[in-house]
Design an enzyme around this catalytic site. Sequence first.
Site, PDB file in Angstrom:
ATOM      1  N   GLU A  46      32.154  38.241  27.433  1.00 45.82           N
ATOM      2  CA  GLU A  46      32.116  36.846  27.881  1.00 45.82           C
ATOM      3  C   GLU A  46      33.250  36.037  27.258  1.00 45.82           C
ATOM      4  O   GLU A  46      33.048  34.920  26.765  1.00 45.82           O
ATOM      5  CB  GLU A  46      30.754  36.213  27.574  1.00 45.82           C
ATOM      6  CG  GLU A  46      29.615  36.825  28.380  1.00 45.82           C
ATOM      7  CD  GLU A  46      28.318  36.064  28.284  1.00 45.82           C
ATOM      8  OE1 GLU A  46      27.565  36.066  29.271  1.00 45.82           O
ATOM      9  OE2 GLU A  46      28.052  35.460  27.231  1.00 45.82           O
TER      10      GLU A  46
ATOM     11  N   GLU B 260      24.607  41.608  32.857  1.00 46.41           N
ATOM     12  CA  GLU B 260      23.481  41.075  32.087  1.00 46.41           C
ATOM     13  C   GLU B 260      22.577  40.318  33.049  1.00 46.41           C
ATOM     14  O   GLU B 260      22.821  39.156  33.356  1.00 46.41           O
ATOM     15  CB  GLU B 260      23.937  40.161  30.955  1.00 46.41           C
ATOM     16  CG  GLU B 260      24.625  40.875  29.818  1.00 46.41           C
ATOM     17  CD  GLU B 260      24.870  39.951  28.618  1.00 46.41           C
ATOM     18  OE1 GLU B 260      24.228  38.872  28.549  1.00 46.41           O
ATOM     19  OE2 GLU B 260      25.706  40.304  27.773  1.00 46.41           O
TER      20      GLU B 260
END
Length: 584
Positions: A158, A234
């Site tokens: 991320e 995710e």
Amino acid sequence: MTEFAIGESDFLLDGKPFRILSGALHYFRMHPDTWADRIEKARLMGLNTIETYVPWNAHSPAPGVFDTSGMLDLERFLREIADAGLYAIVRPGPYICAEWDNGGLPAWLFRTPGMGVRRYEPQFMTAVREYLDNVLRIVQPLQVDQGGPVLLVQVENEYGAFGDDQTYLKSVAEIIRNAGTTVPLVTVDQPVDAMLAAGGLDGVLRTGSFGSRADERLATLRKHQPTGPLMCMEFWDGWFDHWGGPHHTTGVSEAAAELDALLAAGASVNIYMVHGGTNFGLMSGANDKGVYRPTITSYDYDAPLDEAGNPTAKFHAFREVISRYAPVPDVVPASGTAAPETSAALGSPIRLLADPSAWGAVSEHASMPTLDDLDARLALFQTSVDVDGPTLLSVDEVRDRAYVFLDGAPLGVLDRERHDRALMLPHGGRLEIVVEDQGRVNYGQRLGEPKGLIGPVQLGSEELRGWSARVIDLDGVPELWTSLDGGGPAQDAPGVGPTAWRAGFDVSSPVDHFLSTVAWGKGIAWVNGFCLGRYWRRGPQETLYIPGPVLRPGRNELVVLELDVMAEPAAHFVSALSLGPLEL
């Protein structure tokens, strides 16, 4: 030889379309003797792949160290995945977030002057290369094209939520490739235009992280990646908890519907988490977006397998959804059984302030050192104060909690979450401050900040100088009674300051136990020398999970370090997990 590749619209396994149905299992959040059980239950839910992060700071607690023993045996974990007939995804960071202390980055990195973390800076890149080479030395022979289970390796984590240094990202990808990685590489970002642009790399598959509105999020991902398979790396099926907050859950039917929508769109998925596990030791992280909020010890995450690995209603709902898109095994794992209930008195208290000499090494300092200066998670600081009347004691910032004593009597607590930074000393005397690190921030711009009392400690307008600092050897707390030849006499009355207690308890069979902490204050617990983690009466969690493999038939030993006040010096083992209220 098996080949895994990225096609125009699908992952390709030996040239045929392959949908990844993965679940996150963190080997470092489970006792290694439970790995096979959790992997098998993930398979029975219908998954074909297991994903894990790799925590740099756990493997490398000091420069030049790379520990792969016990819970850190990544090779064993990957081989157990292969033995179950499943594939694997490895996400080594170097930054992982994961609600893990410092987002997985070692604290010692930040003690190097000029170190530029998560950007292209020579000192950091040298450390990253050494770390990734160590990880990928394990992963390289276990790639799918060499007969192992590993399908994908992730670059950073991320990154678009943190920075936009493309030179850094490309360098991390090059290090991974140059270490012998031949399987495809991926990045992951939240499906926001700016994050996908900043955190992605041309030639590396972009994936998303989200838990709802699959069609919308996949469309955003596709806009940044015209070809290749779509994947939610995710799929958030729950959430984590902070001390003092509620226990977070997501509705079973709602979560199952979101998973169904994702799979109906043809995407691959990694369910985060299929089993969350536990932040054993002192490795839980924290968030600070204006208010510091440390993460609890349990990482149950409201996952399909609960903290103790038992299937939940969400497990069965997800299994039914997956069965619409892929075959699932006929076998369904059994529900968990009640744990043994018993109690034991805590006795033989050893009080830190009564005689600190056995608790750790002492050093002398002109000014108050930080916990980072001492490489400590808990420390006792002592000095003498020479004033006639009430005087203000202050610091710039408390990171994270300071217990203040004057002439052996408790004076107050300075707490970071409340933005405390001062209290009144009524008079002069012997000043003692116990300072606690409650977990390093794992997300955002406060990564790596030093712990302790920040800025000079001031008495009125003058700096208070001349400190002795004693690092509390937390690994040595369970051995205190040996070093003190039996310790102090058993006492029923509460004492002043941090106190170590112990209890013996009998186990007929080494199965999972749940230790109730509702009658205790704040502290750390160990069973047979294994650190279960932190507890705190603030909740939400009210139990500490004890894996069966930590126990032994017959006599076992519990040790508790109580930092605050224990209402009842007794240990109660209860039948089930208690993770606290859903609302406050």
